[in-house]
Structures are given as C-alpha cells and as structure tokens.
Scaffold this motif. Structure first.
Motif, short mmCIF file in Angstrom:
data_model
loop_
_atom_site.label_atom_id
_atom_site.label_comp_id
_atom_site.label_asym_id
_atom_site.label_seq_id
_atom_site.Cartn_x
_atom_site.Cartn_y
_atom_site.Cartn_z
N SER A 183 11.65 -8.19 0.64
CA SER A 183 10.26 -7.31 0.66
C SER A 183 9.61 -7.89 -0.20
CB SER A 183 11.26 -5.92 -0.08
OG SER A 183 10.12 -5.12 -0.33
N PHE A 184 8.27 -7.61 -0.14
CA PHE A 184 6.84 -8.09 -0.81
C PHE A 184 7.00 -7.37 -2.08
CE2 PHE A 184 2.76 -7.60 -2.40
CZ PHE A 184 2.31 -9.03 -2.44
N TRP A 185 6.92 -5.99 -1.98
CA TRP A 185 6.94 -5.23 -3.31
C TRP A 185 8.25 -5.39 -4.25
CZ3 TRP A 185 2.64 -4.18 -4.92
CH2 TRP A 185 1.38 -3.85 -4.02
N GLY A 186 9.18 -5.43 -3.26
CA GLY A 186 10.41 -5.69 -4.06
C GLY A 186 10.65 -7.14 -4.89
N THR A 187 9.89 -7.98 -4.60
CA THR A 187 9.61 -9.38 -5.21
C THR A 187 8.74 -9.21 -6.31
OG1 THR A 187 10.33 -10.45 -3.27
CG2 THR A 187 9.19 -11.62 -5.17
N VAL A 188 7.41 -8.36 -6.21
CA VAL A 188 6.18 -8.28 -6.85
C VAL A 188 6.49 -7.58 -8.13
CG1 VAL A 188 3.94 -7.87 -7.12
CG2 VAL A 188 4.60 -9.19 -5.31
N LEU A 189 7.13 -6.30 -7.89
CA LEU A 189 7.28 -5.26 -8.79
C LEU A 189 8.18 -5.67 -10.16
CD1 LEU A 189 7.30 -2.07 -6.96
CD2 LEU A 189 5.41 -2.99 -8.25
N GLY A 204 6.42 -8.10 -12.14
CA GLY A 204 5.64 -7.61 -13.01
C GLY A 204 6.37 -6.99 -14.32
#
Length: 287
Positions: free
Chosen positions: A276-282, A285
């Motif tokens: 997951s893109f957001w699962g990686t980015v968040l 962060g």
C-alpha cells in the motif's frame, strides 16, 4: 475475544478523539524538542567554560557543575560498575594518576630507522608532542635519557641531540640502541625497523572534547611528517584513539546506516509487507 474487543474499543476511542490525541502528541514532541535544544545549549556553554579554564586556570568557577555528556565515548561505559578489573584500575589511578596515552607507531619501509631523515621525523614528533593539548609527557627514541660513561663521569643526555649525523655516528647510535637493556622491545624493535612514540594525555573529566583535540593536533603533526618523509608508515593507537573511535563509528552510523535504514530498508520492507502506498508513506512520516 476480550483482546479483540479491547482492540476494537481502543480503535474507536482513537478515531473519536483523534484531534486531541494528535495535538497531545504534537505538544509532547515540541516539549521533547525544546528539552533537547536546551540540553545542547547547556552542554555548549559547558564546553565554552572548559576552554576558558584551560586558557586561564584562575577562571575556575566553584559553582559550575558539568552536565553529563551528550555522547559518552569513554571506554568505561562498556564495563559494569562492579567489574573487578575496572575497580582495580580506579584504585590504581586514585593512588597515582589518571592518564590516557596516544601511541604513534613508525615503521620504516626501507627497514632502517637510523637515517637522518627518519631520526628527524622522530625528533619532530617528540619535540612537537609537547604542543598537543593535554599532553604532559612525551617518550620516544630521540629524547630517551641515555647514560654514557666517559672516564670517571656519568653523562646523561638525550639519545639524539643534534642532527644530521655522519654515517659512522648513525651506525654507532644504532649499535648503542640495540645493545641497551631497555630500548629494544620498549622503544624500537630488535630489527630497528619499528619504533613508537608515546604521548601521556591527561584530560579533565569535565572536558569531553579533550581527546578530540589531542587527536586532531597529533594527526596534523603526523600528516606533516609523512609529507616530508616518504620512507615512513605511521599508525596511531592508545586509549585516546580508542575513545575517538567510538565517536567516529557513531557519527559514521548516523551518516550512513541510519539514512540507509530510514530511506531504503524500511520503505522497501513496508511496501513489501503492506502493498500500500499510504501504508508505506504514513509510517515513514511517523518515523
């Protein structure tokens, strides 16, 4: 089921009060950041004070208390407080003196230290060693106290006082050094190829930059000697270099391993596991 129920209720609680939780975390982060900035300011003021005391011992302030170092590079941190060897060392230093050493090992590529060029290099490192911060004793071949018998007199002088020496004088000095009961295995190797110069370094406990300064000055002297004498290979050792090595390795990890972990290993691992893109980015962060 109880665990699932608790997890469900906890998740609902976080979602319901997400903004107060986010604000509370932000306040906590700012408080920690402010404490770190204040800690760095205190330590910087301490370093400035210690430099002032070093230049003028009369500037000592009895009310000054040193903060703990931000990064403790002392080799003692690797031993337990009740380690018998460390306790024995502490007792020894209390009875005599606490000191560290910086060893300069010189190796002649030609296999002969007894040349005018090599003796000059040794003499430079010995004579200039007294200018290294916190050094209170320098021992090397050139300033070794040699006792010579002349008739009924005993004359004590430095082993090498003046340069250059003639070929006969060089051969005589070499023979005298290798036949001495102390110099071989102590200051030079039996094949006259390797020698060591020892700096005794006494750094105040409160001055954590002392070892860094001693090494920096010594490295500068060594670089100067190597530029003038290509026959020598020089290595540095001793407890001063050991303490500096801990700092070097820590800084190297921060500039290499930490960025690689945060920006390469962790993103790849998260992307592989979560897909997951957001699962990686968040999570990145948050880190």
């Amino acid at each position: 089921m109880n665990n699932v129920g608790f997890s469900h209720r906890f998740g609902l609680f976080v979602l319901k009060y997400r903004w107060p939780i986010i604000i509370a975390n932000l306040v906590l982060f700012l408080a920690v950041l402010a404490a770190m900035i204040n800690r760095g300011k205190e330590f910087g003021e301490h370093i400035t004070y210690m430099k002032k005391v070093r230049e003028n011992p009369l500037a000592v302030d009895s009310s000054h208390s040193s903060p703990p170092p931000i990064f403790n590079a002392d080799y003692r941190v690797w031993f337990d407080s009740d380690n018998p060897d460390m306790l024995a060392l502490d007792r020894f230093q209390m009875d005599f003196v606490k000191e560290d050493n910086l060893i300069i090992v010189l190796v002649s590529k030609s296999g002969n230290l007894f040349t005018n060029e090599n003796l000059k290099s040794m003499k430079t490192l010995v004579d200039s060693g007294w200018t290294v911060p916190y050094v209170n004793r320098v021992d090397g071949l050139t300033n070794f106290s040699m006792t010579r018998v002349e008739g009924d007199e005993l004359n004590v002088a430095e082993f090498v006082e003046e340069l250059p020496l003639s070929e006969d004088e060089l051969a005589s000095h070499k023979k005298e050094a290798l036949s001495d009961p102390l110099i071989p295995h102590f200051l030079i190797s039996p094949d006259a190829k390797v020698t060591q110069i020892s700096y005794r370094v006494v750094v105040p406990h409160d001055f954590t930059d002392g070892f860094l300064q001693a090494r920096a000055k010594t490295v500068k002297l060594v670089d100067q000697v190597l530029a003038e004498n290509p026959d020598l290979t020089i290595r540095l050792g001793g407890t001063v270099m050991l303490n500096n090595a801990f700092i070097d390795f820590a800084m190297r990890d921060q500039t290499t391993l930490l960025p690689i972990m945060l920006f390469v290993v962790v993103p790849l691992l998260l992307a592989f596991l979560l897909r997951s893109f957001w699962g990686t980015v968040l999570p990145l962060g948050l880190l």
